[in-house]
Design an enzyme around this catalytic site. Structure first.
Site, mmCIF file in Angstrom:
data_model
loop_
_atom_site.group_PDB
_atom_site.id
_atom_site.type_symbol
_atom_site.label_atom_id
_atom_site.label_comp_id
_atom_site.label_asym_id
_atom_site.label_seq_id
_atom_site.Cartn_x
_atom_site.Cartn_y
_atom_site.Cartn_z
ATOM 1 C CD GLU A 46 -1.481 1.649 8.460
ATOM 2 O OE1 GLU A 46 -1.435 1.926 7.258
ATOM 3 O OE2 GLU A 46 -1.372 2.508 9.354
ATOM 4 N N GLY A 59 -7.533 19.506 20.452
ATOM 5 C CA GLY A 59 -7.071 20.884 20.584
ATOM 6 C C GLY A 59 -7.784 21.556 21.735
ATOM 7 N N GLY A 60 -8.161 22.801 21.533
ATOM 8 C CA GLY A 60 -8.825 23.525 22.608
ATOM 9 C C GLY A 60 -10.333 23.364 22.577
ATOM 10 C CD GLN A 115 -2.950 1.259 2.262
ATOM 11 O OE1 GLN A 115 -3.547 2.290 2.476
ATOM 12 N NE2 GLN A 115 -3.263 0.159 2.912
ATOM 13 C CG ASP A 152 0.391 0.647 4.778
ATOM 14 O OD1 ASP A 152 1.571 0.555 5.127
ATOM 15 O OD2 ASP A 152 -0.399 -0.315 4.816
#
Ligand code: COA
Length: 416
Positions: free
Chosen positions: A140, A248-249, A17, A169
């Site tokens: 993978e 995140g925030g 892949q 991959d």
């Protein structure tokens, strides 16, 4: 419609892949990609997880569209001679063999460079050159573990978890494609080729960079305020798994919708973004929360964030995931239904944009594949079927100057 990579000739010495995803992308954008495969068997994915007997598996067809297939035994002198000719005439060679395989075959970078100083050799390996694991073969999930994804994915009370997204991959293939295009632009300036190497570990880590951010914050502070472990749970000295928390925030979670008891995907992802707090309160029928000091800042909300999610789930109980999103979008609240592969396959917008596209294959008939996720104003990549094993062998050999007599001798020499 001219495709920008027309005229770029690529020897596609890739399999499985990571490499094929890279060369497929370049083929969509116009490169002449010649996939070199072992006679008789070819890329192992041709036969992996077949759904129709004796027909190339979807694993292969979905990663090798728009390419040509040349069968060549590059360990035999006749095959080596053809490969040398190809190297002299090509711009790029892409490979993702196990460590050392290209050298053992007699094609180390020094030799390739001698044959064609303008050549760009692009390689994928599990680990970068000189890494203490650089002798390992890698797939993978191995890369997801080595690149920091597994240790930070899943729930805190469960084991490290693999993502279904091909972070090791296809993601590495995309990094390699960027490297190749950069080297091609560099070659325009210097006239020289170069070797471009991308490791799967590095590519996974590049996508996990916010977790390295978190490790440094944790080292300094001893806690991570956006993780579900804060403020009621415990932190150790490593970044924990945060379940479905937002990275995140913006605190968020996967929330149940109508029908979740029987449908494992009756969920939406709901994000409580700071600026959307007032619209969220209005949407879920809790206007009194807007100015309540217990709720009116992100910091105030965090200690009872799961109570807030539970209240939203109560509001969602009589709405399907699609109905819920249709209401929430009017309030500008970032959210999405959890979509299944079946829903994506039949999504009219994705069909219209070409992100999901139907391709006709000579032996299997129609099949669906993921088309180019990159959209251009002046070009719409046309996705064509993957080649049959050796479909273009004669054509490629003839283009290299082989006569029909020489071609049939080569076939005899390579018979399996
Ligand atoms: N003619 C003759 N020999 C060929 C050939 C051809 N056309 N194409 C490949 N071969 C040979 C190679 O030279 C190699 O021979 P050698 O080991 O005797 O030197 C052999 O086939 C096997 O190659 P290898 O790549 O090691 O295959 P594998 O099936 O043992 O391992 C991987 C598969 C994917 C684990 C390994 O290729 C790998 O680690 N690649 C780098 C990382 C990667 O891309 N991982 C996969 C992501 S999808």
């Amino acid at each position: 419609m001219t495709r920008p990579l027309e005229g770029i000739k690529i020897i596609d010495f890739t399999h499985v892949q990571a490499g094929p995803a890279c060369t497929q992308l370049l083929a969509w954008f116009g490169a002449d990609v010649i996939k070199v495969e072992r006679p008789g068997s070819g890329d192992v994915t041709r036969t992996q997880l077949r759904d129709i007997p004796n027909v190339d598996a979807l694993y292969f067809t979905m990663l090798n569209s728009n390419k040509k297939s040349l069968t060549l035994d590059t360990k035999k002198p006749e095959g080596k001679e053809v490969l040398e000719k190809l190297i002299r005439e090509s711009d790029v060679m892409v490979e993702n063999f196990g460590p050392g395989a290209l050298d053992r075959m007699g094609f180390p970078w020094e030799h390739i460079k001698e044959l064609n100083p303008k050549m760009i050799l692009a390689s994928v390996k599990g680990f970068s050159d000189g890494h203490h694991y650089d002798d390992l073969k890698v797939y993978e999930n191995v890369a997801q573990c080595a690149g920091g994804s597994a240790s930070t994915t899943g729930f805190w009370d469960g084991p490290p978890t693999i993502s279904a997204a091909a972070l090791g991959d296809s993601n590495t293939g995309m990094h390699l494609a960027i490297g190749i295009l950069t080297a091609l632009i560099g070659r325009d300036k210097t006239g020289k080729g170069q070797k471009v190497a991308v490791s799967m570990q590095d590519s996974v880590l590049n996508l996990c960079r916010v977790k390295l951010r978190d490790q440094q914050r944790l080292d300094r502070l001893g806690y991570l305020e956006e993780y579900p472990q804060y403020p009621h749970g415990e932190f150790s000295d490593v970044v924990p798994r945060g379940g479905n928390a937002g990275g995140g925030g913006q605190p968020g979670w996967v929330l149940k919708c109508k029908g979740w008891e029987t449908d494992p995907n009756a969920y939406i992802y709901f994000t409580i973004q700071g600026h959307a707090w007032a619209p969220i309160c209005k949407a879920i029928g809790k206007p009194e929360w807007i100015d309540d000091p217990k709720y009116n800042t992100a910091q105030a909300r965090q200690p009872h964030i799961f109570d807030i999610f539970a209240t939203i789930e109560t509001w969602l109980a009589d709405k399907t995931k699609f109905e819920a999103v249709d209401i929430l979008r009017k309030f500008d609240i970032p959210c999405a239904p959890v979509l299944t592969m079946k829903e994506l396959a039949n999504d009219p917008s994705l069909r219209e944009s070409g992100t999901i596209t139907e391709v006709q294959h000579k032996e299997r008939g129609p099949y669906l594949t993921v088309g180019s996720p990159i959209k251009f104003s002046d070009m719409k990549p046309e996705i064509t079927a993957s080649p049959l094993l050796g479909e273009h062998t004669d054509e490629v050999l003839a283009s290299l100057g082989y006569s029909s007599e020489q071609i049939s001798k080569l076939h005899d020499a390579q018979a399996v």
